[in-house]
Structures are given as C-alpha cells and as structure tokens.
Design an enzyme around this catalytic site. Sequence first.
Site, PDB file in Angstrom:
ATOM      1  CB  SER A  29      -5.709  -7.027   1.773  1.00 37.46           C
ATOM      2  OG  SER A  29      -4.882  -7.189   0.637  1.00 37.46           O
TER       3      SER A  29
HETATM    4  C1  SAM Z   1      -3.893  -6.282  -2.452  1.00 38.86           C
HETATM    5  S1  SAM Z   1      -4.790  -4.802  -2.551  1.00 38.86           S
HETATM    6  C2  SAM Z   1      -3.554  -3.558  -2.667  1.00 38.86           C
HETATM    7  C3  SAM Z   1      -2.630  -3.449  -1.502  1.00 38.86           C
HETATM    8  C4  SAM Z   1      -2.013  -2.096  -1.373  1.00 38.86           C
HETATM    9  N1  SAM Z   1      -0.975  -1.849  -2.313  1.00 38.86           N
HETATM   10  C5  SAM Z   1      -1.607  -1.817   0.055  1.00 38.86           C
HETATM   11  O1  SAM Z   1      -0.417  -1.701   0.343  1.00 38.86           O
HETATM   12  O2  SAM Z   1      -2.498  -1.687   0.874  1.00 38.86           O
HETATM   13  C6  SAM Z   1      -5.340  -4.812  -4.237  1.00 38.86           C
HETATM   14  C7  SAM Z   1      -6.171  -3.618  -4.590  1.00 38.86           C
HETATM   15  O3  SAM Z   1      -6.304  -3.569  -6.005  1.00 38.86           O
HETATM   16  C8  SAM Z   1      -7.550  -2.982  -6.281  1.00 38.86           C
HETATM   17  N2  SAM Z   1      -7.880  -3.249  -7.677  1.00 38.86           N
HETATM   18  C9  SAM Z   1      -8.424  -4.367  -8.222  1.00 38.86           C
HETATM   19  N3  SAM Z   1      -8.578  -4.213  -9.541  1.00 38.86           N
HETATM   20  C10 SAM Z   1      -8.116  -2.973  -9.860  1.00 38.86           C
HETATM   21  C11 SAM Z   1      -8.010  -2.219 -11.050  1.00 38.86           C
HETATM   22  N4  SAM Z   1      -8.412  -2.729 -12.208  1.00 38.86           N
HETATM   23  N5  SAM Z   1      -7.506  -0.976 -10.984  1.00 38.86           N
HETATM   24  C12 SAM Z   1      -7.090  -0.445  -9.815  1.00 38.86           C
HETATM   25  N6  SAM Z   1      -7.180  -1.098  -8.644  1.00 38.86           N
HETATM   26  C13 SAM Z   1      -7.667  -2.348  -8.661  1.00 38.86           C
HETATM   27  C14 SAM Z   1      -8.467  -3.635  -5.263  1.00 38.86           C
HETATM   28  O4  SAM Z   1      -9.665  -2.901  -5.097  1.00 38.86           O
HETATM   29  C15 SAM Z   1      -7.583  -3.652  -4.027  1.00 38.86           C
HETATM   30  O5  SAM Z   1      -7.796  -2.513  -3.240  1.00 38.86           O
END
Ligand code: SAM
Length: 397
Positions: free
Chosen positions: A109
């Site tokens: 998101s």
């Molecule tokens: C809330 S979203 C990030 C929002 C982002 N900072 C933005 O402004 O759009 C969280 C993200 O963390 C990623 N994610 C989950 N686990 C992760 C990991 N172990 N390493 C890197 N990214 C990860 C997910 O795929 C997702 O895209």
Amino acid sequence: MTAEPDTDAIAADLRHQLVARLTEGGWLRSPQWHAAVETVPRHEFVRRFYRETDAPGLTTWAPVTPELSGVKEWLQQAYADETLITQFDRQEIDWSDPQPIRGAHPTSSSTLPALVVRMLEELQVHDGMNVMEIGTGTGYSTALLCHRLGAQQVTSIETDPDVAARARDALRRCGYTPRLLVGDGLAGDPDGAPYDRTIATCGVRHIPHAWVRQTRPGGLILATLRGWMRSLGLVRLTIDHDDRAEGRFIAGDPSFMIARQQDAPENLGMIPSPDQGTTRSTPHGPDTLTDPGTGFIAQLAMPSARFFSMPADDGTPCTYVLNVADESFAVLTPKATDEWSVRQGGLVRLWDAFEAALARWHAAGTPEVTDFGVTVTPQIQSLWMGAPNGPSWRLPT
Ligand SMILES: C[S@@+](CC[C@H](N)C(=O)[O-])C[C@H]1O[C@@H](n2cnc3c(N)ncnc32)[C@H](O)[C@@H]1O
C-alpha cells in the site's frame, strides 16, 4: 469539446491542501518535510489503487483509477489522507476489469500520509545523512526521503519483485534514482552500511539484529513492533557501541502490515478438545484481548499467540487463544456476569502469563505505551516497563 483536466495544476493544488491538513494535524512540523510533501507527486505512485469503502459487513475495497473514476476524482483520492491499497494476498491485481474486493488481505500500500510524515519527522534526519528504508511499497515515502536528503543518500528494500518494479518506474518518472534493492529487508543491506538511520514501513515481531549492526553507533532505528494479535507501537532505538540498541515506544497507535517473512503461519493450529487442559475461573474475559491498554499487555505477554471466537458444538461461545508453535492454548467461556472459565494446556500457561503481566501493569498504575521500551542485544530482545531494569518480557526472536 471538453478540455482535458490539467493534472499537474490540480495535483499541485491538492498537495497544497494535504500539506495544510498535515500541518494542522501537527504531523508535518519542519520546513524540509513540508517542502518534500509539497513537491513529491503522490499520484505518480498510486496510478491505480483500491480504497476501503464503508460498506457494512466484510471489509470491502473499491478500485480507483483515472479511467474508472475520472481524473479529478482519482487525484482527489490520491491526495486524501488515506492508506491506498495496491496489492492483496501477495497477488498482482488484474487491472483489465477491476471489481470491488471483499475479505482479502492487503499486502502492499501507500501508507496514510499522516503516518508517513509523522515517522519521517520522528526519524530526526539531518543533511548529509544516509537512510535505509525497509518496505519500498509504492515508493512514495522513498521519494520523500530522496527529496529531503538526495537520492544518493537513500537505499530502499522491497521484498516483492512486482511491487519493487512499479516503485522503480514511479521513482524514475519523478526523477529520483535511489538505491533500490529487491529482497528480504530483515537482512538489511550490509553493502551499503553503515547507515545513519534505518526506518521500516512494515511491522516486525522483533528488531532484526542486522539493522542494529548496519546502523552506526548513535544512529536511530524507527520501526513498528507487532505480533499476530495486534500492533505494539512505534519504537525508536538508539544504537550504542556494543551492537546494542535501546529506546522507548514513541506512539502506540501506528500499525503496519507485518514483514512477510514474519507473518503468522496459515494453519491456526489444533483446536484443543473439550477434555484437554485444566480449568479455573478468571475475571478477565475476551474483551481484555481487544481493549487498547490490556490488548497491548496481552500481545507482550503472549507474543506468539492468536485468538478467534467460535461456538462449541453445544453452542457455548468460546474464545480460543492458541500458540501454533508449541500448541499451548487457553479457551475462555462465559460463566456468570463478569466471570469466565479459562481452560489452559500445553507448554505455556498462556492466560497465567497474561494475568501475571496484567497484575504488574496494574501495580505500576497502568502506564501508557510510551512508558515502555525495548532493549536489543545480539542475544536477546526485551520489552520493558518504566525503565530498562524494570519488569520485562522477551520479544520472540
Ligand atoms: C505499507 S507498505 C510500504 C509503504 C511505502 N513505504 C509507501 O510509502 O508506499 C509495506 C511494504 O513492505 C513490504 N515488505 C514486507 N516484508 C518485507 C521485507 N521483509 N523486506 C522488504 N519489504 C517488505 C511489502 O511488500 C509492502 O510493499
């Protein structure tokens, strides 16, 4: 002939309004972050997304794109102070004929702008610092960091290759070329270390020690800790010289989707049969798992538990609290007004641990989340109440 809407002009105006709202809300405080939000075009990072609707029942999301909603409406939603969902259940969305989505699990998101800027302000960056971001997502927060510090100072890690590719395109379109890595951000980025600041925009059950090693002494880690029941809150840790990090929760409310590698196992575990375990009375019913204060204590005292409610075969309402890993359980059933039965079994007496933590919390005068903190060493991670030498609980590492 109707004139094409002037996307750039409308977007600039909406950004201005967003800046005003975030400033008024007290989230946007410094001129540098003010300038970043005023400049970075969020709509370039959310060309297509889903937004939660207020339909009753199961949570429902509706698609929003310029084609479906019209350019003006799409832009308005792109600059709303809302979380915009760009992926569900780790699957890319089929945008050829997007339909409302119900009961799915958001996995990527663009985070609520108020939370994004609140975290960026709390990151306490200064010119010349380098930052490692975990969870690139749409790339919007990465772009804000690039605007503030210069793209050469920013590394962002995203675990999902499709999500990462979209973020890379959006960042390029906006002229930002930070270091973007695809992989498990829990391992950090040894090649780019040491970092002055590490920020995670996905929730974690404990602070990966790699982040501590890769952030320089005196540097900061900002992340939301969470379990499988709920979020614990936003914590800011300072790195010291012995591979340790320590700091307090600075807010209890922020909640992020959990890092994929730490997500709860799909299997909920064995439901204990009615003859398993030993039963006693308790004044603490299922509400204590969801109330804000006691829910926090439940999460810290039962770090690997999950719960759900389901009637037994004879119709008695039951709330099951289960630890998948060791099959410990606590089953709550109503007994009389303000009294419940709890049946416990397995390696850990979950409800006993919860009640012991509740007793300590009450004895200390029910302190706020911000009175708790975390200490991370290479060996253990503890979550303490009041001070590092106060009552403490282990985080699951
Ligand atoms: C809330 S979203 C990030 C929002 C982002 N900072 C933005 O402004 O759009 C969280 C993200 O963390 C990623 N994610 C989950 N686990 C992760 C990991 N172990 N390493 C890197 N990214 C990860 C997910 O795929 C997702 O895209």
